[in-house]
Design a protein around this motif. Structure first.
Motif, PDB file in Angstrom:
ATOM      1  N   LEU A 138       0.808  -1.204   0.278  1.00 59.44           N
ATOM      2  CA  LEU A 138       0.166  -0.267   0.108  1.00 59.44           C
ATOM      3  C   LEU A 138       0.811   1.387  -0.466  1.00 59.44           C
ATOM      4  N   PHE A 139       2.458   0.999   0.866  1.00 61.06           N
ATOM      5  CA  PHE A 139       2.742   1.832   0.721  1.00 61.06           C
ATOM      6  C   PHE A 139       3.966   2.658  -0.152  1.00 61.06           C
ATOM      7  N   GLN A 140       4.318   1.471  -1.292  1.00 60.47           N
ATOM      8  CA  GLN A 140       5.256   1.015  -2.464  1.00 60.47           C
ATOM      9  C   GLN A 140       4.992   2.943  -3.770  1.00 60.47           C
ATOM     10  N   LEU A 141       6.063   2.512  -3.710  1.00 61.12           N
ATOM     11  CA  LEU A 141       5.848   3.832  -5.090  1.00 61.12           C
ATOM     12  C   LEU A 141       6.212   2.715  -6.100  1.00 61.12           C
ATOM     13  N   PRO A 142       5.940   3.323  -7.279  1.00 67.09           N
ATOM     14  CA  PRO A 142       5.754   2.586  -8.836  1.00 67.09           C
ATOM     15  C   PRO A 142       6.879   1.098  -8.989  1.00 67.09           C
ATOM     16  N   GLU A 143       8.210   2.916  -8.232  1.00 68.39           N
ATOM     17  CA  GLU A 143       9.464   2.035  -9.625  1.00 68.39           C
ATOM     18  C   GLU A 143       9.857   1.165  -8.170  1.00 68.39           C
ATOM     19  N   TYR A 144       9.822   1.119  -6.870  1.00 68.87           N
ATOM     20  CA  TYR A 144       9.948   0.134  -5.963  1.00 68.87           C
ATOM     21  C   TYR A 144       9.165  -0.834  -5.601  1.00 68.87           C
ATOM     22  N   ALA A 145       7.730  -0.723  -6.610  1.00 70.28           N
ATOM     23  CA  ALA A 145       6.724  -2.141  -6.658  1.00 70.28           C
ATOM     24  C   ALA A 145       7.185  -2.458  -7.900  1.00 70.28           C
ATOM     25  N   VAL A 187       9.343 -13.910 -15.670  1.00 73.86           N
ATOM     26  CA  VAL A 187       8.066 -13.255 -16.220  1.00 73.86           C
ATOM     27  C   VAL A 187       8.211 -11.914 -17.205  1.00 73.86           C
ATOM     28  N   SER A 188       7.188 -12.324 -17.842  1.00 78.61           N
ATOM     29  CA  SER A 188       6.615 -11.496 -19.311  1.00 78.61           C
ATOM     30  C   SER A 188       6.747  -9.622 -18.420  1.00 78.61           C
ATOM     31  N   GLU A 189       6.194  -9.186 -19.633  1.00 77.34           N
ATOM     32  CA  GLU A 189       6.542  -7.367 -19.026  1.00 77.34           C
ATOM     33  C   GLU A 189       4.923  -7.110 -18.704  1.00 77.34           C
ATOM     34  N   ASP A 190       4.461  -8.078 -19.622  1.00 73.22           N
ATOM     35  CA  ASP A 190       1.953  -7.266 -19.499  1.00 73.22           C
ATOM     36  C   ASP A 190       2.411  -7.551 -18.147  1.00 73.22           C
ATOM     37  N   SER A 191       2.585  -8.549 -17.844  1.00 76.08           N
ATOM     38  CA  SER A 191       2.624  -8.898 -16.279  1.00 76.08           C
ATOM     39  C   SER A 191       2.777  -8.546 -14.975  1.00 76.08           C
ATOM     40  N   VAL A 192       4.185  -7.879 -15.058  1.00 73.47           N
ATOM     41  CA  VAL A 192       4.768  -6.601 -14.316  1.00 73.47           C
ATOM     42  C   VAL A 192       3.382  -5.569 -14.160  1.00 73.47           C
ATOM     43  N   SER A 193       3.992  -5.435 -15.474  1.00 71.73           N
ATOM     44  CA  SER A 193       2.159  -3.380 -15.985  1.00 71.73           C
ATOM     45  C   SER A 193       1.122  -3.881 -14.748  1.00 71.73           C
ATOM     46  N   ARG A 194       0.128  -5.275 -15.358  1.00 66.20           N
ATOM     47  CA  ARG A 194      -0.617  -5.199 -14.487  1.00 66.20           C
ATOM     48  C   ARG A 194      -0.680  -5.240 -13.434  1.00 66.20           C
ATOM     49  N   TRP A 195       0.394  -6.210 -12.642  1.00 65.52           N
ATOM     50  CA  TRP A 195       1.040  -6.244 -11.365  1.00 65.52           C
ATOM     51  C   TRP A 195       1.032  -4.580 -10.647  1.00 65.52           C
ATOM     52  N   VAL A 196       2.495  -4.111 -10.928  1.00 65.83           N
ATOM     53  CA  VAL A 196       2.099  -2.977 -10.616  1.00 65.83           C
ATOM     54  C   VAL A 196       0.256  -1.680 -10.624  1.00 65.83           C
ATOM     55  N   GLU A 197       0.453  -2.016 -11.639  1.00 70.62           N
ATOM     56  CA  GLU A 197      -1.208  -1.303 -11.705  1.00 70.62           C
ATOM     57  C   GLU A 197      -2.072  -1.193 -10.677  1.00 70.62           C
ATOM     58  N   LEU A 198      -2.181  -2.706 -10.634  1.00 73.44           N
ATOM     59  CA  LEU A 198      -2.533  -3.615  -9.533  1.00 73.44           C
ATOM     60  C   LEU A 198      -3.064  -2.794  -8.029  1.00 73.44           C
ATOM     61  N   ARG A 199      -1.235  -3.121  -7.830  1.00 71.01           N
ATOM     62  CA  ARG A 199      -1.030  -2.713  -6.343  1.00 71.01           C
ATOM     63  C   ARG A 199      -1.017  -0.908  -6.164  1.00 71.01           C
ATOM     64  N   LEU A 200      -1.371  -0.756  -7.528  1.00 73.55           N
ATOM     65  CA  LEU A 200      -1.482   1.019  -6.892  1.00 73.55           C
ATOM     66  C   LEU A 200      -3.010   1.571  -7.340  1.00 73.55           C
TER      67      LEU A 200
END
Length: 287
Positions: free
Chosen positions: A126-133, A145-158
């Motif tokens: 909940l506290f993570q910056l996008p780059e940290y996440a 891990v695929s780039e699409d998966s990473v992007s999707r998980w970062v978006e969900l976390r944010l």
């Protein structure tokens, strides 16, 4: 003899929420449903809020009325209806019936009055910056891990972080191990920005951050990070763990251990003001 009150189990809550979502997608009100099925619409409301246990036959009637015939999803809902009284761990018997998307972390976050947690290794999601996440997610998922998966998980976390800003959101209480704050994830500049971000969050009235100093050698969090969702009155607290084996949700009475463990690490941690000072000091050391 009076009947024993129904425990609003996690299964009952999830089933009620799913039935409500399907009903609203069909554009139907509780009154309309009650008239079609010749049932009291207030009883239907109690089913959706998990205040009353709902029978399998009633779920069948509702799904038929809603025209909900997707075989896999319908089977899952009927399985929940058969076992709304259960408070076992979600991973014990459900295997192929319940997947990780059927009960989810954001849903608990949206319903909780307080979200309490202890973090041993990294800054809370909940506290993570996008780059940290992104760095944390890549490390956890591995090099393939695929780039699409990473992007999707970062978006969900944010997206989950909106509970930090929305008026009336749940109170957020986090105990963070000092070692997690000092762990060099990314460049010194990124870690400093991350710590500064936590410092800013500490100023919000519904956010409380406490740091567990490394000088505290023995404490209740030695088994690792965990979450505790304190639900509204009448709903039992839910404990949550995640690891290499997957996600684990624990209900009352087993979640009582999470309550005791959280209070223990919270009591052992620095108070919010002292914690904010230590976070600022660690950030300054990175300058």
């Amino acid at each position: 003899m009076p009947h024993k009150p129904f425990t609003r189990t996690l299964r009952a809550q999830w089933l009620g929420q799913q039935l409500r979502q399907i009903r609203e997608q069909r554009g139907m009100t509780l009154k309309m449903v009650g008239e079609f099925l010749q049932r009291d619409h207030t009883a239907l409301s109690r089913y959706e809020r998990a205040e009353w246990p709902i029978r399998r036959s009633e779920v069948v009637a509702l799904l038929d009325l809603y025209g909900f015939h997707q075989a896999t999803e319908r089977s899952r809902l009927l399985t929940l209806a058969e076992e709304v009284w259960r408070v076992d761990r979600w991973d014990e018997d459900y295997g192929d019936v319940i997947d990780s998307s059927f009960i989810d972390f954001p849903w608990l976050e949206s319903r909780a009055e307080r979200i309490c947690s202890y973090h041993a290794m990294v800054v809370p999601g909940l506290f993570q910056l996008p780059e940290y996440a992104e760095l944390v997610i890549r490390a956890a998922e591995g090099p393939e891990v695929s780039e699409d998966s990473v992007s999707r998980w970062v978006e969900l976390r944010l997206a989950r972080q909106r509970v930090l800003a929305e008026p009336g959101s749940a109170a957020i209480e986090a105990v963070i191990d000092e070692a997690a704050l000092r762990r060099r994830i990314g460049s010194p500049g990124l870690l400093r920005d991350q710590l500064d971000h936590i410092g800013q969050l500490c100023r919000r009235r519904h956010v409380e951050v406490r740091v567990l100093p490394t000088t505290v050698r023995l404490h209740a969090g030695l088994n690792g990070s965990f979450w505790l969702f304190v639900m509204p009155p009448g709903y039992p607290a839910v404990g949550y763990l995640e690891g290499l084996a997957g996600q684990l949700y624990v209900e009352s009475p087993k979640s009582d251990r999470f309550i005791d463990a959280y209070h223990s690490v919270r009591d052992a941690a620095l108070d919010p003001d002292e914690s904010a000072k230590l976070i600022a000091t660690i950030a300054e050391e990175l300058s």
